[in-house]
Scaffold this motif. Sequence first.
Motif, mmCIF file in Angstrom:
data_model
loop_
_atom_site.group_PDB
_atom_site.id
_atom_site.type_symbol
_atom_site.label_atom_id
_atom_site.label_comp_id
_atom_site.label_asym_id
_atom_site.label_seq_id
_atom_site.Cartn_x
_atom_site.Cartn_y
_atom_site.Cartn_z
ATOM 1 N N GLU A 57 -1.288 8.049 3.242
ATOM 2 C CA GLU A 57 -2.720 7.800 3.171
ATOM 3 C C GLU A 57 -3.443 9.139 3.360
ATOM 4 O O GLU A 57 -2.857 10.111 3.866
ATOM 5 N N LYS A 72 -8.147 6.189 14.527
ATOM 6 C CA LYS A 72 -8.097 4.721 14.511
ATOM 7 C C LYS A 72 -7.149 4.148 15.557
ATOM 8 O O LYS A 72 -7.143 2.952 15.797
ATOM 9 N N THR A 94 -8.258 8.600 6.687
ATOM 10 C CA THR A 94 -8.081 7.149 6.759
ATOM 11 C C THR A 94 -7.408 6.749 8.065
ATOM 12 O O THR A 94 -7.749 5.726 8.664
ATOM 13 N N THR A 115 -12.801 -3.277 9.450
ATOM 14 C CA THR A 115 -13.240 -2.716 8.168
ATOM 15 C C THR A 115 -14.521 -1.917 8.313
ATOM 16 O O THR A 115 -14.871 -1.126 7.434
ATOM 17 N N PHE A 129 -14.622 1.750 7.730
ATOM 18 C CA PHE A 129 -14.677 2.226 6.346
ATOM 19 C C PHE A 129 -15.951 1.782 5.636
ATOM 20 O O PHE A 129 -16.020 1.800 4.412
ATOM 21 N N THR A 141 0.858 -1.189 0.000
ATOM 22 C CA THR A 141 0.000 0.000 0.000
ATOM 23 C C THR A 141 0.893 1.237 0.000
ATOM 24 O O THR A 141 2.090 1.149 0.317
ATOM 25 N N ARG A 189 -8.429 -0.498 4.866
ATOM 26 C CA ARG A 189 -8.850 0.369 3.761
ATOM 27 C C ARG A 189 -8.723 -0.363 2.420
ATOM 28 O O ARG A 189 -9.608 -0.294 1.560
ATOM 29 N N TYR A 190 -7.648 -1.128 2.257
ATOM 30 C CA TYR A 190 -7.416 -1.906 1.031
ATOM 31 C C TYR A 190 -8.537 -2.932 0.825
ATOM 32 O O TYR A 190 -9.065 -3.078 -0.283
#
Length: 460
Positions: free
Chosen positions: A47, A55, A51, A329, A332, A43, A109-110
């Motif tokens: 970012e 977190k 994002t 996840t 997101f 990645t 995020r991926y």
Amino acid sequence: MAQKPSIPKGTRDFNPGEVLKRNFIIQTISRQFERFGFQPIETPAMENMETLMGKYGAEGDRLIFKILNSGDFLKKIDRESLEQKDIVQITPLLSEKALRYDLTVPFARYVVMHQNEIDFPFKRYQIQPVWRADRPQRGRFREFYQCDADVVGAKGLVQELEFIQLYDRVFTDLGLPGVVIKVNHRKILSGIAEVIGAAQRLTDFTVALDKLDKIGPEKVRQEMIEKGISEGAVKRASALFELSGSTEAQLNILREFLSESPVGMQGISELELLISQTEALGMTGATCQIDITLARGLNYYTGAIFEVSAPPEIPMGSIGGGGRYDDLTGIFGLRDVSGVGISFGLDRIYLVMEELGLFPVALNQTVEVFCLNFGEQESRAALKLVMHLRDSGIPADLYPDPVKVAKQFKYADKRGFPYVILIGADELREGQFTVKDMKTGQQQTYAMEDWQTFAALLNA
């Protein structure tokens, strides 16, 4: 006079020998990742700010490196905000991007962005640098590599069991003895916070508890009180700070302490099952034990958590860690995707192995055969021989200039080349080359067309 250049604190240059040792660790970890069925991804280094922020908890957010917007980055800020120095309001206007703090949130995020392209359960590994605006100290850097493996889309205990086995196999493969894999469960910590009356302060409780081995019990108690946890609550929890004895003895104490907490009792049940099944599988070198004070301060963990300690004779702290995050996840927009992952601390593992002298001596011998340069015609013949050896899988090199032979031998000796080839005027005329064993001093002459015999000896 030009000022001597420098690099930012908490970053490092690596010389060839250090890079080879680091690559040895990376290759060992990657090999085991792939044996366990993980696939590689990468990645971006940066970012979008949204994002990453929010977190990692307040402390983690503070350590994120922000990237100033290009061009006139002050144009969006009004004079009043600037004069008041309102960082919370100003920062989003100054910076829209940040360097990644870890590999787990970018991975989440991926997964969300590529959910229609990947097959679940998805097992990925990732080995890339991360950045944290932390205070540099031994074993703690502002730029460092993480080596992560994660599984998303699987809820069974099998994944936690596999990760313990993966840790064990990697450290056995590296030849690193005395490694301890500590395990705990976030539900147990939630239960403790609930029982002592600090359920609303769970994050403050776990962040402070996570520092127990770094700052000691008294300062942990002090931090908890400063964060708003009552002295009575802290005193009641303190009884668990020094919990010891066998696994069964510790679990029995926890059962009594958490008897009124359903979530705590569930955590005990899941942790007990994990430990018993790990013992049934067995381990090749590392040991696994529970540690009730293990907290892993990051907010996203929800189940079993892991931390790997270096051998006791090396005061290094953790060299790996991870755990289950049942809905990472979801931050997101992709709900109900369970995940669990671990990370290896490459830089700390390097320091431990270096201090214990565990790296193979042969790592520095990147070139096995080195040809001296006696002149234009001789070097052409030498380069042809070097190319034959390279095509046979033998690392070989040629000194670039026809300088004094003594200087070339000194270079070969300093670099630790095992074999040196001489093709001087006599060898060129006779169609031969001479090989000198730098360890024994013995020499052997071969016909040029018989280079394969020499190559076969090296490859044997």
